[in-house]
Design an enzyme around this catalytic site. Sequence first.
Site, PDB file in Angstrom:
ATOM      1  NE  ARG A  78      -4.302  -1.369   0.028  1.00  0.00           N
ATOM      2  CZ  ARG A  78      -4.444  -2.424  -0.755  1.00  0.00           C
ATOM      3  NH1 ARG A  78      -3.453  -2.787  -1.552  1.00  0.00           N
ATOM      4  NH2 ARG A  78      -5.560  -3.111  -0.755  1.00  0.00           N
ATOM      5  CD  GLU A 112      -2.580   3.031  -5.849  1.00  0.00           C
ATOM      6  OE1 GLU A 112      -3.414   2.177  -6.233  1.00  0.00           O
ATOM      7  OE2 GLU A 112      -1.655   2.784  -5.057  1.00  0.00           O
ATOM      8  CG  HIS A 145      -2.697  -1.083  -7.241  1.00  0.00           C
ATOM      9  ND1 HIS A 145      -3.157  -0.346  -6.173  1.00  0.00           N
ATOM     10  CD2 HIS A 145      -2.670  -2.367  -6.804  1.00  0.00           C
ATOM     11  CE1 HIS A 145      -3.411  -1.143  -5.144  1.00  0.00           C
ATOM     12  NE2 HIS A 145      -3.122  -2.378  -5.510  1.00  0.00           N
TER      13      HIS A 145
END
Length: 312
Positions: free
Chosen positions: A231, A259, A278
Site C-alpha cells: 500500500r 494513488e 497497481h
Amino acid sequence: MRVFVTRTLPGPALEWLREEGLEVEVHQGLLLPREELLKKVEGVVGLIPTVEDRIDEEVMERAGPGLKVIACYSVGVDHVDLEAARRRGIRVTHTPGVLTEATADLTLALLLAVARRVVEGVDYARGGQWRAWHPELLLGLDLEGLTLGIVGMGRIGQAVAKRAQAFGMRVVYTSRTPKPLPYPFLPLEELLARADIVSLHAPLTPETHRLLNRERLFAMKPGAILLNTARGGLVDTEALVEALDGHLFGAGLDVTDPEPLPPEHPLYARKNAVITPHLGSAGRRTRERMAMMAVENLLAVLKGLEPPNPVV
C-alpha cells in the site's frame, strides 16, 4: 435484489450473479466519481468495490438498510470503514490468497527492473543514444549475495522470500511477531540498516501509516533498493523523493501515496524510480479468480450463509 459492481470484472463471475436472479449494475468507466457512487448504491443489497472506492459511512447510509454485504475485490480493506459496517450489521469480505503468487512475481519484476536499470536501458535505446557498447554503461546491482529484508511476512512476503532464494539472495524479515520460518527475524530498525533491498508487504493500518517515514528511509543502508507492492500509505512519498537523490540506489513502486500519482509529481522525474499502476494482481487468471471469490462471498451472505472470506 440489486447489486452494484464499481468496475467491470474479467471472466464469468458477474454472469453467475445474474444466473442467481440478481439485478446487476456495473460501472463501465475507468473512473467512478464519488457522486455517481453515492447515487448507484441507493437500494442495493450487495456492493462489490475495488481499492479505488472509498466505502465509508456516507456510502452505507446512502445505500440504506437493505445493504447486507460489501464484497471487496481486493485483499486489503483499508478503503472500507469497518467500524461503520459493524455498527450497521453489514458483512465485509475480501479475496485473500488468490493474488499471492502474482504479486510476488511483480515484486521480483520491479526488483530486477530497478537493480538492472531496465527502464533506463529501454529509454536509452529508444532515444537513439545506443551507439556503442561500453563496460560502464548503465551499471546496476548483482542480486546474488545481497540481503533482502521483508517487512510483513504473510503469504506474499513468504512467496517473495522463496523467489529471492532462487536468485541467491539472503532473506531476513520483520513482522508483528516472529514466525517459525527458516529466515532470521530482525527488529525493523536493524533490518533497515542491514538489508540491501527492503520489500514492503504489510497491511495499511493507523499503526503502519508512513511506516517508512523520512527518518527510517534515511536509516536504510546507503545504496539500498526499496520495493512497495503493498500500500502506498506505508511510505512518506515526499521523503522518498529526497532519499532517491543520492541515498538510495532506487525504488520499485506498484502503489503510491497519493494513488494514482499525479503526472506532474516529482517522483516521476527520478530515473531510479520504477513506477507501475497497481499491477500486483494483474494476471488474467488471478483477476478472474478474484472476481469469482468476491461473487462467492456476496452470494453466501445473501443466502444467509457464512462467507468463505469474512473480514467483518
